[in-house]
Scaffold this motif. Structure first.
Motif, PDB file in Angstrom:
ATOM      1  N   MET A 298       0.810  -1.208   0.000  1.00 27.66           N
ATOM      2  CA  MET A 298       0.000   0.000   0.000  1.00 27.66           C
ATOM      3  C   MET A 298       0.851   1.268   0.000  1.00 27.66           C
ATOM      4  N   SER A 299       0.480   2.198  -0.824  1.00 23.07           N
ATOM      5  CA  SER A 299       1.203   3.465  -0.866  1.00 23.07           C
ATOM      6  C   SER A 299       0.233   4.577  -0.505  1.00 23.07           C
ATOM      7  N   PRO A 300       0.749   5.745  -0.231  1.00 26.32           N
ATOM      8  CA  PRO A 300      -0.096   6.827   0.258  1.00 26.32           C
ATOM      9  C   PRO A 300      -0.963   7.429  -0.838  1.00 26.32           C
ATOM     10  N   ASN A 301      -2.014   6.748  -1.175  1.00 27.95           N
ATOM     11  CA  ASN A 301      -2.880   7.261  -2.240  1.00 27.95           C
ATOM     12  C   ASN A 301      -3.724   8.418  -1.753  1.00 27.95           C
ATOM     13  N   LYS A 302      -4.045   9.245  -2.670  1.00 28.83           N
ATOM     14  CA  LYS A 302      -5.010  10.307  -2.419  1.00 28.83           C
ATOM     15  C   LYS A 302      -6.337   9.679  -1.962  1.00 28.83           C
ATOM     16  N   LEU A 304      -9.908   8.643  -2.328  1.00 27.17           N
ATOM     17  CA  LEU A 304     -10.551   8.274  -3.586  1.00 27.17           C
ATOM     18  C   LEU A 304     -11.839   9.047  -3.805  1.00 27.17           C
ATOM     19  N   GLU A 305     -12.095   9.369  -5.050  1.00 26.90           N
ATOM     20  CA  GLU A 305     -13.380   9.980  -5.389  1.00 26.90           C
ATOM     21  C   GLU A 305     -14.278   8.934  -6.013  1.00 26.90           C
ATOM     22  N   PHE A 306     -15.408   8.722  -5.393  1.00 27.18           N
ATOM     23  CA  PHE A 306     -16.312   7.691  -5.885  1.00 27.18           C
ATOM     24  C   PHE A 306     -17.335   8.270  -6.847  1.00 27.18           C
ATOM     25  N   LYS A 307     -18.150   7.356  -7.369  1.00 25.21           N
ATOM     26  CA  LYS A 307     -19.120   7.673  -8.418  1.00 25.21           C
ATOM     27  C   LYS A 307     -20.102   8.765  -7.983  1.00 25.21           C
ATOM     28  N   ASN A 308     -20.724   8.594  -6.812  1.00 23.79           N
ATOM     29  CA  ASN A 308     -21.742   9.594  -6.470  1.00 23.79           C
ATOM     30  C   ASN A 308     -21.436  10.222  -5.104  1.00 23.79           C
TER      31      ASN A 308
END
Lengths: 308, 308
Positions: A298-302, A304-308
């Protein structure tokens, strides 16, 4: 900072699908010592027979391991003979000759008794308790064990576990000891016995850490060529505790780093027979593989932006 | 963006040590569709019998799944009956009744043919190829398979694999297909057939991704209570490809996120029988578990300072 380790010093005769080796340097305490010597000072407690070459002890001394706690007794050194099948997962024990180890009674040199960190490698829990009684005021005590003691000395083992901080244990063995298949529940059952931190070793599937309420997972380092898994678990513990001892404090951050360094050290030792790979190993290689392992998981991801 | 998925729509009769369920909603394509519907638009291709309740189709439609590609035929719906032991690792198949699935010949509605992403769930590779021939210009094609096709339709399967971008496969099955025990070597052997990206599914031990030269590992989410592993692999693939399709591009960063979201979706489906947990699930729960999974594995540690 320094670590006292007590456990087996052995000759190993190992065969795998990739080759075999007779009477090579082995033993849990040796694997642990060499791995942790990369990070901190190690004081070794054990017993060898008359047949144990001075060269093997010099190798340990050269790595900075204090071997004054190693006694030489009449008779032969502990000898283990095992075979691994193609999946290299579990060893089939062909022979266990305890020899001088059968009446081993660990006595710690005076200055060993002030150790900050203690590793009780996989030996009779009665002996593990005996060592613990000799340590004045340890900061971290860790213990490894195996099915033989879970079956034969269950009460003593649980007594020893009640006095430690970190339990290292194989997945199949924690299931056996906790009488619980689910590893999350099994880890909680072990925590209830005393130790706040449980490390479940899963071989090629990595290792799982439970510390208080926290959980952390380190995958095994993926290798194309692995040769001999003997000593992987103790080398893992050596990297792990070596790092904690060097850092002088145990918190979730240093535990995560310890998980990764344990993984890295174990990934080296299995590349060749016995200590062959460890003899060449240097800190730069360790550092590089540590970075690769970081990128692997696992890396430091932003967020997440989901569908709705 | 949208995904076309082709595969089984089924009734599952499952028993585990924790309970049993007869003729519940099942099937690889259903599990995949529901999982990916949280992230993108899904178009389902499959066949059901006269006995398939309209309610099940309404559930899919309510999730936003396009079911115009689902044909209703004379006869009974595909039925699978299986049992899991205490370790919930591998299902023992007790019964497979293909029924209307036995002469399934997928025909895609016209607007399905423009799909960007295609998932060929575990069915006869001849049918997988037939679907692929109907897609005009896909961006990402992924495929899942099983031992039955590896043994029975090896050449067709390899032909299908040569035309895809992502192979989803169980650990034991990639070993069988590649005739290679070491998973790193087995993944390279599969990449040599065509797909740049290989995802090895390891059940409770997580999933391993090989993409070009990159390797990434996602641990399974540790659960205290898991109930029924049926559909975990297809739900994983649904989260994985749903995320890639939504993002519109496949690079190592989006693949890592996809690995994590596949893991998260699979961790929910196994908490209850059939689709019971998926029916309640919302995006906030997915997001929270995604964050927990991030914290569970490697974190962005500072560069380590070693002894010397």
């Amino acid at each position: 900072m320094s670590i006292v380790v007590v456990g087996s010093i052995a000759f190993d005769s190992v065969s795998t699908p990739f080759g075999e080796r007779e009477y090579a340097l082995g033993g849990a305490a040796n694997y642990f010592s060499v791995a942790s010597s990369f990070f901190t000072d190690v004081k070794l407690v054990g017993v060898v027979g008359e047949d144990f070459p001075e060269d093997h002890l010099s190798y340990l001394t050269m790595k900075g391991v204090d071997t004054r706690g190693v006694k030489r007794h009449f008779g032969k050194t502990f000898h283990w003979k095992g075979h691994y099948g193609f999946d290299l997962n579990e060893a089939q024990t062909l022979k266990t000759e305890l020899n001088v180890f059968s009446d081993f009674s660990p006595q710690l040199p005076d200055d060993y008794r002030k150790a900050r960190t203690v590793f009780l490698a996989n030996i009779d829990p009665t002996l593990q308790l005996k060592v613990l009684d000799q340590i004045q005021n340890p900061n971290i005590v860790a213990l490894d064990t195996m099915n033989f003691w879970i079956e034969g000395k269950n009460a003593e083992l649980k007594k020893a576990i009640s006095r430690i901080d970190i339990l290292f244990i194989n997945e199949s063995e924690i299931r056996q000891l906790a009488k619980e298949h689910n590893v999350v529940k099994a880890a909680k059952a072990m925590q209830a016995l005393g130790p706040k931190t449980i490390v479940i070793k899963r071989g090629e599937y990595g290792a799982l850490l439970f510390s208080g309420e926290n959980i952390f997972f380190a995958p095994a380092f993926p290798l194309e060529n692995l040769f001999d898994p003997t000593g992987a678990g103790d080398t893992f513990a050596g990297g792990f505790l070596g790092w904690l001892d060097k850092n002088g404090e145990m918190n979730f951050d240093t535990l995560k780093e310890a998980m990764a360094l344990g993984t890295v050290m174990a990934s080296f030792v299995i590349e060749k027979f016995s200590f062959d790979r460890m003899r060449d190993l240097n800190l730069l290689e360790i550092k590089k593989r540590y970075e690769k392992l970081q990128n692997l998981s696992m890396s430091p991801n932003k967020a997440l932006e989901f569908k709705n």
